[in-house]
Design a protein around this motif. Sequence first.
Motif, PDB file in Angstrom:
ATOM      1  N   LEU A  77     -83.158 -10.724 -25.608  1.00 15.86           N
ATOM      2  CA  LEU A  77     -83.378 -12.087 -25.127  1.00 15.86           C
ATOM      3  C   LEU A  77     -84.418 -12.121 -24.016  1.00 15.86           C
ATOM      4  CD1 LEU A  77     -82.529 -15.094 -25.094  1.00 15.86           C
ATOM      5  CD2 LEU A  77     -80.789 -14.470 -23.416  1.00 15.86           C
ATOM      6  N   CYS A  78     -84.317 -11.180 -23.090  1.00 15.15           N
ATOM      7  CA  CYS A  78     -85.243 -11.151 -21.948  1.00 15.15           C
ATOM      8  C   CYS A  78     -86.676 -10.878 -22.380  1.00 15.15           C
ATOM      9  CB  CYS A  78     -84.791 -10.101 -20.934  1.00 15.15           C
ATOM     10  SG  CYS A  78     -83.280 -10.536 -20.062  1.00 15.15           S
ATOM     11  N   VAL A  79     -86.867  -9.843 -23.205  1.00 21.64           N
ATOM     12  CA  VAL A  79     -88.242  -9.472 -23.567  1.00 21.64           C
ATOM     13  C   VAL A  79     -88.877 -10.495 -24.507  1.00 21.64           C
ATOM     14  CG1 VAL A  79     -87.853  -7.007 -23.196  1.00 21.64           C
ATOM     15  CG2 VAL A  79     -87.456  -7.980 -25.459  1.00 21.64           C
ATOM     16  N   ILE A  80     -88.056 -11.178 -25.321  1.00 23.30           N
ATOM     17  CA  ILE A  80     -88.620 -12.165 -26.241  1.00 23.30           C
ATOM     18  C   ILE A  80     -88.882 -13.498 -25.545  1.00 23.30           C
ATOM     19  CG2 ILE A  80     -88.142 -13.567 -28.296  1.00 23.30           C
ATOM     20  CD1 ILE A  80     -86.657 -11.151 -29.456  1.00 23.30           C
ATOM     21  N   GLU A  81     -87.915 -13.961 -24.742  1.00 21.17           N
ATOM     22  CA  GLU A  81     -88.037 -15.279 -24.128  1.00 21.17           C
ATOM     23  C   GLU A  81     -88.848 -15.265 -22.841  1.00 21.17           C
ATOM     24  OE1 GLU A  81     -87.102 -18.328 -25.176  1.00 21.17           O
ATOM     25  OE2 GLU A  81     -86.627 -17.353 -27.077  1.00 21.17           O
ATOM     26  N   PHE A  82     -88.622 -14.256 -21.987  1.00 23.77           N
ATOM     27  CA  PHE A  82     -89.253 -14.268 -20.676  1.00 23.77           C
ATOM     28  C   PHE A  82     -90.565 -13.482 -20.628  1.00 23.77           C
ATOM     29  CE2 PHE A  82     -84.587 -14.612 -19.682  1.00 23.77           C
ATOM     30  CZ  PHE A  82     -84.609 -15.973 -19.479  1.00 23.77           C
ATOM     31  N   LEU A  83     -90.651 -12.419 -21.412  1.00 25.17           N
ATOM     32  CA  LEU A  83     -91.896 -11.633 -21.439  1.00 25.17           C
ATOM     33  C   LEU A  83     -92.792 -12.015 -22.608  1.00 25.17           C
ATOM     34  CD1 LEU A  83     -90.484  -8.078 -20.567  1.00 25.17           C
ATOM     35  CD2 LEU A  83     -91.413  -9.827 -19.032  1.00 25.17           C
ATOM     36  N   VAL A 125     -89.931  -5.811 -30.882  1.00 29.60           N
ATOM     37  CA  VAL A 125     -88.562  -5.483 -30.465  1.00 29.60           C
ATOM     38  C   VAL A 125     -87.817  -4.792 -31.606  1.00 29.60           C
ATOM     39  CG1 VAL A 125     -86.398  -6.416 -29.584  1.00 29.60           C
ATOM     40  CG2 VAL A 125     -88.562  -7.447 -28.882  1.00 29.60           C
ATOM     41  N   ILE A 126     -88.002  -5.302 -32.820  1.00 33.51           N
ATOM     42  CA  ILE A 126     -87.366  -4.694 -33.987  1.00 33.51           C
ATOM     43  C   ILE A 126     -87.852  -3.270 -34.183  1.00 33.51           C
ATOM     44  CG2 ILE A 126     -87.188  -4.801 -36.514  1.00 33.51           C
ATOM     45  CD1 ILE A 126     -87.300  -7.870 -36.226  1.00 33.51           C
ATOM     46  N   ILE A 127     -89.170  -3.066 -34.071  1.00 31.10           N
ATOM     47  CA  ILE A 127     -89.741  -1.719 -34.222  1.00 31.10           C
ATOM     48  C   ILE A 127     -89.204  -0.784 -33.141  1.00 31.10           C
ATOM     49  CG2 ILE A 127     -91.884  -0.384 -34.062  1.00 31.10           C
ATOM     50  CD1 ILE A 127     -93.291  -2.777 -35.380  1.00 31.10           C
TER      51      ILE A 127
END
Length: 199
Positions: free
Chosen positions: A151-157, A164-166
């Motif tokens: 959630l953090c890396v997708i929404e905030f970064l 993320v999947i990789i």
Amino acid sequence: MRTYWDLCVGFARTGVTGYGGGPSTIPLIEYEAVKKYKWMTEEEFGESLALANTLPGPIATKMAAYVGYKIKGPLGAFVAIMAHIVPSLIGMLGLLGVLYTFKSSAVVKGMINGVAPVVGVMLAVMAYQFFQKGRQGLGSKWMIGMSLFSLCVIEFLNLHPGFVIILFLTSAFVWSTYKESGKTLFTRKQVMRSREEEL
């Protein structure tokens, strides 16, 4: 022939009623493949969905291809994809002019707003189901931690979900390989000890 007909009907339904794009169609495909026709189990569907997310292209057509191929091979995959795409394509071509003409209509906007909560609920239910599956496999702490990290890396970064999947796939591969190599080494040591004791 009955199976091909079921593939046509099932995926035609998902194509026509899959309002909101690929992700919103996944619960519909799950219903057809798992609950109605019982082509696969929930676990198999979850695994195939996780695998399909690692490949390029629309998720709904990938899932249609996978389910069709599992049931009837290459021809089944072709039938499932066509059944999923063609009804929507015909409907889009037929209604495009009408929708474009009335796109500012309060009635059309109300219809769109009315459907949006249903799509949200379907996605929320599917997210809960996948969370439960992940919790059973990883444990609650790891599942919550990985979910919050995602959630953090997708929404905030603003990192692309594909990365993320990789990252998770690579980490899982490295961890699994490490564990398997450790088991192999442990087994070899046990065998050596047994032989030494026998001697």
